[in-house]
Design an enzyme around this catalytic site. Structure first.
Site, mmCIF file in Angstrom:
data_model
loop_
_atom_site.group_PDB
_atom_site.id
_atom_site.type_symbol
_atom_site.label_atom_id
_atom_site.label_comp_id
_atom_site.label_asym_id
_atom_site.label_seq_id
_atom_site.Cartn_x
_atom_site.Cartn_y
_atom_site.Cartn_z
ATOM 1 N N HIS A 181 0.656 -0.986 0.043
ATOM 2 C CA HIS A 181 0.190 0.067 0.077
ATOM 3 C C HIS A 181 0.669 1.418 0.374
ATOM 4 O O HIS A 181 0.842 2.440 -0.500
ATOM 5 C CB HIS A 181 -1.078 -0.081 1.113
ATOM 6 C CG HIS A 181 -1.467 -0.954 1.041
ATOM 7 N ND1 HIS A 181 -3.168 -1.434 0.826
ATOM 8 C CD2 HIS A 181 -1.901 -2.084 2.570
ATOM 9 C CE1 HIS A 181 -3.338 -2.665 1.041
ATOM 10 N NE2 HIS A 181 -2.460 -3.393 2.423
HETATM 11 O O1 RIB Z 1 -5.006 0.472 4.258
HETATM 12 C C1 RIB Z 1 -4.010 0.519 4.181
HETATM 13 C C2 RIB Z 1 -3.048 1.349 5.232
HETATM 14 O O2 RIB Z 1 -3.145 1.248 6.576
HETATM 15 C C3 RIB Z 1 -1.745 1.615 4.857
HETATM 16 O O3 RIB Z 1 -1.016 2.319 4.921
HETATM 17 C C4 RIB Z 1 -1.557 0.504 6.464
HETATM 18 O O4 RIB Z 1 -0.459 1.000 6.926
HETATM 19 C C5 RIB Z 1 -2.582 0.928 7.219
HETATM 20 O O5 RIB Z 1 -1.799 2.506 7.677
#
Ligand code: RIB
Ligand code: CA
Length: 310
Positions: free
Chosen positions: A241
């Protein structure tokens, strides 16, 4: 080569750590500072984890400032099930941070960096948006001098990950996300629609050639998160992500973007944190973000592996 000034806002869990490593290993960037916020883990733990990552990389002296310990409203939520209780797969006991953090004023550190690079700084946010909302409230004019704001968050045409329709960063502070999406900033949104197409597999981690301390650290911190993804998402690895948000800053051609009118639900009993995009063909609402809707996953993974794992 003129370096691109950037600033990171993180809630250092495992994918934030990989995003920080990618940013530091990209010569195109000049990292001006990092602010931390409550999210995957508590503010104190996210700050310690961020300092640990900088120690492991033997990074130059980069100011790190602790920001908000809770969302604008309501209780903090965390994601220890995904990242391990300490946010880094349980390995932090072996890697206590040695360097010290800067002041407590994350919004101040960010605003100061924007004033040093008016119109040039790229802010990459990979966490709940509390610090950014507070900075906008304190000095909206300076925030509008960002070259661009890249936010990992939201889910547009795919389900959520922390709820049926909500992604973690937006769900952890829906009001802050609504403030940021509504502030009229030059905003690129990197939602689950693209981040869940980029998977770091165990094989890729094991195959990385260098066996040094950093590779060992990466191998250890990803183990718990990969086990979670395998059990709960049926993925053979972990979604990148946050590193993809850094990738979009590095090479915007990695993604296809669509201007959309997006806001964030803050009241719904079942939908708080939902990214609400107006997808009607004849949308009469002005766009609030350039939303990444497609990604060249293999090309990004290739870039990530070369810069982070080797
Ligand atoms: O949904 C994914 C996000 O939420 C990423 O930034 C992960 O690190 C959490 O913070
Ligand atoms: Ca994050």
């Amino acid at each position: 080569m003129q370096k691109q000034p950037i600033f990171l806002d993180v809630d250092t869990g495992v994918d934030d750590a990989l995003a920080i490593i990618l940013a530091l290993r990209s010569p195109e960037f000049s990292l001006q500072g990092i602010s931390t916020v409550s999210g995957n883990v508590s503010l104190a733990q996210a700050t310690a984890n961020t300092l640990t990552v900088l120690d492991i990389l033997d990074a130059p002296c980069i100011p790190v400032s602790a920001g908000a310990a809770a969302p604008l409203f309501g209780p903090a939520i965390t994601a220890g099930d995904v990242h391990g209780d300490d946010g880094l797969g349980g390995v932090t006991r072996a890697f206590p941070p040695t360097r010290r953090r800067a002041a407590e004023d994350a919004a101040g550190l960010l605003l100061e960096a924007i004033r040093r690079f008016p119109g040039e700084l790229i802010l990459i946010a990979t966490a709940p948006l509390t610090n950014l909302a507070l900075a906008i409230r304190r000095d909206p004019e300076t925030m509008r001098q960002l070259r661009t704001l890249i936010v990992m968050g939201g889910a547009i045409r795919v389900p959520g990950n922390v709820g049926p329709v909500s992604e973690f960063n937006f769900a952890a502070d829906p009001e802050a996300a609504a403030v940021v999406l509504g502030a009229g900033l030059p905003l690129t949104l990197v939602p689950l629609d693209v981040t869940e197409r980029v998977t770091l597999t165990r094989r890729l981690v094991e195959e990385s050639s260098r066996g040094g301390a950093i590779q060992t650290f990466i191998r250890q911190i990803t183990t718990a998160t990969m086990a979670f993804h395998r059990e709960h998402e049926g993925a053979d690895g972990m979604f990148l992500h946050d590193p993809l948000a850094v990738g979009v800053a590095l090479d915007p051609s990695l993604v296809r973007q669509e201007p959309l009118a997006v806001t964030v639900e803050t009241q719904g009993a079942f939908t708080a944190g939902m990214a609400v995009a107006d997808l009607r063909r004849r949308c009469r609402t002005a766009p609030t973000a350039n939303v990444c809707v497609e990604v060249e996953a293999d090309r990004f993974l290739d870039l990530f592996v070369k810069r982070v794992l080797y």
